[in-house]
Write a protein that holds these residues in place. Structure first.
Motif, PDB file in Angstrom:
ATOM      1  N   GLN A 190       0.859  -1.185   0.000  1.00  0.00           N
ATOM      2  CA  GLN A 190       0.000   0.000   0.000  1.00  0.00           C
ATOM      3  C   GLN A 190       0.892   1.231   0.000  1.00  0.00           C
ATOM      4  OE1 GLN A 190      -2.516   0.325   3.438  1.00  0.00           O
ATOM      5  NE2 GLN A 190      -4.001   1.577   2.364  1.00  0.00           N
ATOM      6  N   SER A 191       0.551   2.202  -0.817  1.00  0.00           N
ATOM      7  CA  SER A 191       1.326   3.435  -0.883  1.00  0.00           C
ATOM      8  C   SER A 191       1.288   4.158   0.455  1.00  0.00           C
ATOM      9  CB  SER A 191       0.757   4.346  -1.972  1.00  0.00           C
ATOM     10  OG  SER A 191       1.326   5.633  -1.888  1.00  0.00           O
ATOM     11  N   LEU A 215      -5.232   1.480  -8.623  1.00  0.00           N
ATOM     12  CA  LEU A 215      -5.777   2.646  -7.947  1.00  0.00           C
ATOM     13  C   LEU A 215      -7.254   2.376  -7.712  1.00  0.00           C
ATOM     14  CD1 LEU A 215      -5.516   5.563  -6.902  1.00  0.00           C
ATOM     15  CD2 LEU A 215      -6.087   6.320  -9.205  1.00  0.00           C
ATOM     16  N   HIS A 223     -10.963   3.715  -6.400  1.00  0.00           N
ATOM     17  CA  HIS A 223     -11.813   4.863  -6.076  1.00  0.00           C
ATOM     18  C   HIS A 223     -13.181   4.304  -5.724  1.00  0.00           C
ATOM     19  CE1 HIS A 223     -14.568   8.245  -6.791  1.00  0.00           C
ATOM     20  NE2 HIS A 223     -13.601   8.932  -6.231  1.00  0.00           N
ATOM     21  N   VAL A 226       1.773   7.287   0.655  1.00  0.00           N
ATOM     22  CA  VAL A 226       1.296   8.637   0.356  1.00  0.00           C
ATOM     23  C   VAL A 226      -0.198   8.647   0.028  1.00  0.00           C
ATOM     24  CG1 VAL A 226       1.575  10.603  -1.204  1.00  0.00           C
ATOM     25  CG2 VAL A 226       3.569   9.277  -0.495  1.00  0.00           C
ATOM     26  N   GLU A 227      -0.658   7.664  -0.747  1.00  0.00           N
ATOM     27  CA  GLU A 227      -2.056   7.574  -1.167  1.00  0.00           C
ATOM     28  C   GLU A 227      -2.610   6.224  -0.742  1.00  0.00           C
ATOM     29  OE1 GLU A 227      -5.571   7.838  -2.072  1.00  0.00           O
ATOM     30  OE2 GLU A 227      -4.444   9.633  -2.613  1.00  0.00           O
ATOM     31  N   ALA A 228      -3.497   6.224   0.234  1.00  0.00           N
ATOM     32  CA  ALA A 228      -3.997   4.976   0.826  1.00  0.00           C
ATOM     33  C   ALA A 228      -4.760   4.097  -0.156  1.00  0.00           C
ATOM     34  CB  ALA A 228      -4.884   5.284   2.019  1.00  0.00           C
ATOM     35  N   GLN A 229      -5.270   4.655  -1.233  1.00  0.00           N
ATOM     36  CA  GLN A 229      -6.038   3.880  -2.207  1.00  0.00           C
ATOM     37  C   GLN A 229      -5.174   3.394  -3.378  1.00  0.00           C
ATOM     38  OE1 GLN A 229      -8.750   2.810  -1.213  1.00  0.00           O
ATOM     39  NE2 GLN A 229     -10.385   4.282  -1.165  1.00  0.00           N
ATOM     40  N   LEU A 230      -3.874   3.519  -3.265  1.00  0.00           N
ATOM     41  CA  LEU A 230      -2.954   3.095  -4.320  1.00  0.00           C
ATOM     42  C   LEU A 230      -2.147   1.892  -3.832  1.00  0.00           C
ATOM     43  CD1 LEU A 230      -1.782   3.908  -7.137  1.00  0.00           C
ATOM     44  CD2 LEU A 230       0.017   5.066  -5.885  1.00  0.00           C
TER      45      LEU A 230
END
Length: 115
Positions: A80-81, A102, A104, A83-87
């Motif tokens: 999991q990224s 990714l 959404h 920086v971006e939790a959904q990436l």
């Protein structure tokens, strides 16, 4: 990124996504008022919600947790990224494998250099 690496972007939609998750043990009981004309078997005009439904505040969080746990537990290479939790991504230099997903809400967009 997909254009730069000459990769195809794939899209997937999860139907009834929130219903695929469960309430975590931390949630409090959620009750809703039934529409006019409806009554429970006991004759009450209220009902307890047993699954996260669209429109309930906790539903987004429960779906995020269910989705995250599925992806990260499906294959140990997924990360999991920070920086971006959904990436989510796999980047393995040894095998030259590169995949990115990714998320959404209930839509997934993914690229991968390995079919």
């Amino acid at each position: 990124m997909a254009l730069q690496k000459n990769l195809v972007v794939h899209h997937m939609d999860v139907r009834t996504a929130y219903l695929q998750s469960e309430f975590s043990t931390e949630h409090e009981d959620i009750w809703v008022r039934l529409p006019a004309g409806f009554k429970s078997k006991c004759g009450h005009s209220f009902a307890q919600v047993l699954k996260p439904l669209y429109g309930i505040r906790q539903a987004d969080r429960e779906w995020f947790i269910t989705n995250r746990d599925f992806i990260l537990n499906h294959d140990p290479r997924w990360q999991q990224s920070a920086v971006e939790a959904q990436l989510y991504f796999i980047s393995n230099v040894d095998s030259d494998l590169f995949c990115v997903v990714l998320v959404h809400t209930d839509d997934y967009f993914g690229i991968c250099n390995d079919d």
